[in-house]
Scaffold this active site. Structure first.
Site, PDB file in Angstrom:
ATOM      1  CD  GLU A 256      -2.895  -1.204   0.380  1.00  0.00           C
ATOM      2  OE1 GLU A 256      -3.202  -0.144  -0.191  1.00  0.00           O
ATOM      3  OE2 GLU A 256      -3.436  -2.280   0.139  1.00  0.00           O
ATOM      4  CB  CYS A 295      -2.724   6.680   2.307  1.00  0.00           C
ATOM      5  SG  CYS A 295      -4.054   5.828   3.164  1.00  0.00           S
TER       6      CYS A 295
HETATM    7  P1  NAP Z   1       8.182   5.067   4.485  1.00  0.00           P
HETATM    8  O1  NAP Z   1       9.314   5.969   4.763  1.00  0.00           O
HETATM    9  O2  NAP Z   1       8.218   4.270   3.231  1.00  0.00           O
HETATM   10  O3  NAP Z   1       8.092   4.110   5.750  1.00  0.00           O
HETATM   11  C1  NAP Z   1       7.077   3.156   5.883  1.00  0.00           C
HETATM   12  C2  NAP Z   1       7.527   2.054   6.811  1.00  0.00           C
HETATM   13  O4  NAP Z   1       8.610   1.333   6.202  1.00  0.00           O
HETATM   14  C3  NAP Z   1       8.069   2.549   8.153  1.00  0.00           C
HETATM   15  O5  NAP Z   1       7.705   1.634   9.151  1.00  0.00           O
HETATM   16  C4  NAP Z   1       9.578   2.524   7.932  1.00  0.00           C
HETATM   17  O6  NAP Z   1      10.292   2.417   9.114  1.00  0.00           O
HETATM   18  C5  NAP Z   1       9.709   1.278   7.099  1.00  0.00           C
HETATM   19  N1  NAP Z   1      10.917   1.201   6.294  1.00  0.00           N
HETATM   20  C6  NAP Z   1      11.564   2.205   5.669  1.00  0.00           C
HETATM   21  N2  NAP Z   1      12.612   1.694   4.975  1.00  0.00           N
HETATM   22  C7  NAP Z   1      12.614   0.354   5.171  1.00  0.00           C
HETATM   23  C8  NAP Z   1      13.427  -0.718   4.727  1.00  0.00           C
HETATM   24  N3  NAP Z   1      14.474  -0.510   3.922  1.00  0.00           N
HETATM   25  N4  NAP Z   1      13.143  -1.981   5.124  1.00  0.00           N
HETATM   26  C9  NAP Z   1      12.083  -2.219   5.934  1.00  0.00           C
HETATM   27  N5  NAP Z   1      11.263  -1.232   6.397  1.00  0.00           N
HETATM   28  C10 NAP Z   1      11.518   0.030   6.009  1.00  0.00           C
HETATM   29  O7  NAP Z   1       6.794   5.832   4.484  1.00  0.00           O
HETATM   30  P2  NAP Z   1       6.233   6.826   5.601  1.00  0.00           P
HETATM   31  O8  NAP Z   1       6.958   8.104   5.437  1.00  0.00           O
HETATM   32  O9  NAP Z   1       6.196   6.174   6.939  1.00  0.00           O
HETATM   33  O10 NAP Z   1       4.728   6.967   5.163  1.00  0.00           O
HETATM   34  C11 NAP Z   1       4.272   7.965   4.290  1.00  0.00           C
HETATM   35  C12 NAP Z   1       3.913   7.359   2.969  1.00  0.00           C
HETATM   36  O11 NAP Z   1       3.042   6.270   3.168  1.00  0.00           O
HETATM   37  C13 NAP Z   1       3.177   8.320   2.083  1.00  0.00           C
HETATM   38  O12 NAP Z   1       3.781   8.317   0.821  1.00  0.00           O
HETATM   39  C14 NAP Z   1       1.764   7.761   2.006  1.00  0.00           C
HETATM   40  O13 NAP Z   1       1.118   8.007   0.786  1.00  0.00           O
HETATM   41  C15 NAP Z   1       1.974   6.315   2.235  1.00  0.00           C
HETATM   42  N6  NAP Z   1       0.799   5.696   2.829  1.00  0.00           N
HETATM   43  C16 NAP Z   1       0.063   4.831   2.100  1.00  0.00           C
HETATM   44  C17 NAP Z   1      -1.065   4.222   2.653  1.00  0.00           C
HETATM   45  C18 NAP Z   1      -1.880   3.234   1.876  1.00  0.00           C
HETATM   46  O14 NAP Z   1      -2.734   2.591   2.471  1.00  0.00           O
HETATM   47  N7  NAP Z   1      -1.683   3.088   0.588  1.00  0.00           N
HETATM   48  C19 NAP Z   1      -1.423   4.500   3.962  1.00  0.00           C
HETATM   49  C20 NAP Z   1      -0.643   5.397   4.685  1.00  0.00           C
HETATM   50  C21 NAP Z   1       0.470   5.985   4.112  1.00  0.00           C
HETATM   51  P3  NAP Z   1      10.911   3.709   9.831  1.00  0.00           P
HETATM   52  O15 NAP Z   1       9.782   4.614  10.150  1.00  0.00           O
HETATM   53  O16 NAP Z   1      11.582   3.135  11.029  1.00  0.00           O
HETATM   54  O17 NAP Z   1      11.857   4.302   8.830  1.00  0.00           O
END
Ligand code: NAP
Length: 518
Positions: A256, A295
């Protein structure tokens, strides 16, 4: 400063050197640190596989539903405390905190109801049986049975409660033990929920584990029966999709990710009508609820070219009424962004969008001395087809008004330019426009929300994700699917075709024997 522990292998794990610090985004004061240093992730996976999985699969859907109902009540019992933590660590207003926490409670309660309806079964039939032979003696059925793996859930920072528990609800009901990892910047709320769940004794040992901080080499230990469900950015999603171990073992992966959600105002909608007011209210709500860190929040607002100025004026006045400030203050309608990194990203994103649009209100300039605040920002483009609007997700209180020619066909083509979205709302009282837009948009949007006078009074906003309806979207949005009532269980179950004597495999016989089998 407090360090948030993990809950793994049946105990608390305090971690070693700090990996990250959590802040109060209103005051910028540090609140806690996280560290998963020293966790043996192979042992975590084994603990789920050897303890949690067998214990959950020994239960029927109805029995697992009972546990999920208890989780819902457990979190409800701590609702006030969780709202406070959310205000502190996520910068949410009380209303925004409730949106997340009540979402978690409500989704668990919904899955408890779905599970109770399934009753004392350990597997499900999928669709109707088919006659395969000359007569009905040789028969075919499809069944859905729990897989023998673990469900790893990596969650985004914006819904620390809902995102963790909507995933857990589906997995646990399907019989899969979970390993949850929250988004770090707002992990405090998720951590407290995890502490409640892990220490309550509601779930069998190994059914719920929680890793606060980096997941280390966790994914290296996954295998063919396991699943990874991720919510977050497209960039992280792409890394995870290509993870060598996940690829080698065909680990199930549900993603997602980002989304350039759209709203389309049709030319027939008259100023002052219920549909018009609904459109304005939903756009303003979507832009400012959770400071636009949703999101499903609208990023692109398509308006017939000749009505651009009228809609700009309406939205400017709605947004001017939103009081931005300390989320602990009851009068505040929009708090800060969740982290310093978010503030930097959102400001940079506004600058990029501004290269092709003018600013109707808000902008990238700082609005308070302390805290990660940005003003609700409405941009207006002269060219609705310019690339930047269909490529740039600014994850904050930011949307752009984009002109189109007023035809459903062009609206659908422009929506598709986003490369795949979670939700698109279309506002019209012309059934023909709604139908053409819905069918044109459907391949590019996981949900199409159709607003009209007839449903305006009862409608829930398009940004709201409901357990009964699927959540997810194609392409850029990750290509995944969650929720949708029992559809949400499919990711954790194996669909198997059974072929044989009807007297053995048809539901009336097989199901009855399986229900009583030890
Ligand atoms: P993110 O930076 O991609 O992080 C998401 C999750 O992945 C966090 O728990 C992060 O941990 C973890 N993570 C990051 N790098 C990783 C890696 N290399 N290996 C394993 N895990 C890793 O995204 P975010 O900034 O938290 O969220 C914002 C984004 O999420 C926005 O773009 C939004 O559109 C999207 N979103 C989508 C939905 C949906 O349902 N489609 C819902 C909500 C949000 P850390 O925090 O510890 O880095």
């Amino acid at each position: 400063m407090r360090q948030l522990d993990s809950f793994v292998c049946g105990r608390r794990h305090a971690g070693g050197a700090s990996q990250a610090t959590l802040f109060n985004p209103t005051s910028e004061e540090p609140l806690a640190t996280v560290s998963s240093d020293g966790i043996d992730f192979k042992a975590v996976v084994e603990h789920a596989r050897s303890r949690g999985g067998p214990a959950l699969r020994a239960l029927t859907f109805g029995q697992r539903a009972g546990l999920i109902e208890q989780l819902s009540k457990l979190i409800h019992g701590a609702r006030e405390e969780l709202i406070e933590l959310s205000i502190q660590n996520a910068g949410t207003t009380r209303g925004d905190a409730k949106f997340d926490i009540d979402g978690a409670i409500g989704t668990l309660a919904a899955y408890a109801r779905y599970g109770a309806e399934l009753g004392e079964r350990k597997f499900l039939y999928d669709g109707a049986g088919v006659q395969l032979g000359r007569t009905a003696r040789f028969w075919g059925e499809h069944v859905l049975a729990p897989r023998e793996g673990v469900a790893v859930h990596i969650n985004a920072f914006n819904f620390p409660a809902w995102n963790m528990m909507e995933k857990a609800a589906c997995a646990l009901l399907a019989g899969a033990p979970v390993i949850e990892k929250p988004g770090t910047p707002t992990a405090l709320t998720a951590w407290r929920i995890a502490e409640l769940v892990a220490t309550s004794g509601v779930l069998p040992e190994g059914a719920f584990q929680f890793v606060c901080g980096s997941v280390g080499d966790l994914l290296d230990h996954l295998g063919p029966q396991d699943g990874l469900a991720f919510t977050g950015s497209s960039a992280t999603a792409a890394k995870l999709r290509g993870h060598a171990v996940l690829v080698r073992h065909n680990v199930r992966v549900n993603l997602e990710a980002d989304s350039l959600n759209a709203a389309v105002l049709a030319p027939d909608v008259e100023a002052g009508s219920d549909t018009y007011n609904l459109f304005l209210a939903n756009v303003a709500l979507d832009m400012t609820q959770k400071s636009g860190q949703k999101c499903t929040a609208v990023r692109r607002v398509f308006v017939p070219r000749e009505r651009l100025e009228e809609i700009e004026a309406e939205l400017r006045s709605s947004l001017a009424a939103i009081k931005v400030g300390d989320p602990a203050d009851a009068a505040t309608r929009m708090g800060p962004l969740a982290s310093a990194a978010q503030l930097t990203d959102v400001r940079a994103g506004i600058q990029r969008l501004s290269s092709a649009a003018r600013t109707a209100c808000g902008g990238a300039a700082p609005i308070r001395e302390r805290g990660y605040f940005v003003a609700p920002t409405l941009l207006v483009a002269a060219d609705g087809a310019a690339d930047v609007f269909h490529a740039e997700e600014v994850f904050g209180p930011v949307a752009t008004l984009l002109p189109y020619d007023g035809s459903a066909a062009q609206a659908a083509r422009l929506v598709a330019r986003g490369g795949g979205s979670l939700v698109t709302s279309v506002y019209s009282n012309d059934a023909g426009f709604l139908e053409e837009a819905a069918l044109g948009i459907a391949p590019w949007s996981g949900r199409v929300w159709l607003g009209s006078d007839k449903m305006a009074e009862q409608s829930l906003a398009p940004g709201m994700v409901l357990p009964a309806m699927v959540h997810g979207g194609p392409g850029r949005a990750g290509g995944g699917e969650e929720l949708g009532a029992l559809r949400g269980l499919a990711f954790y179950l194996q669909r198997t075709a059974l072929q044989g004597f009807k007297g053995v495999i048809a539901p009336e016989s097989f199901c009855a024997r399986a229900a009583t089998a030890k």
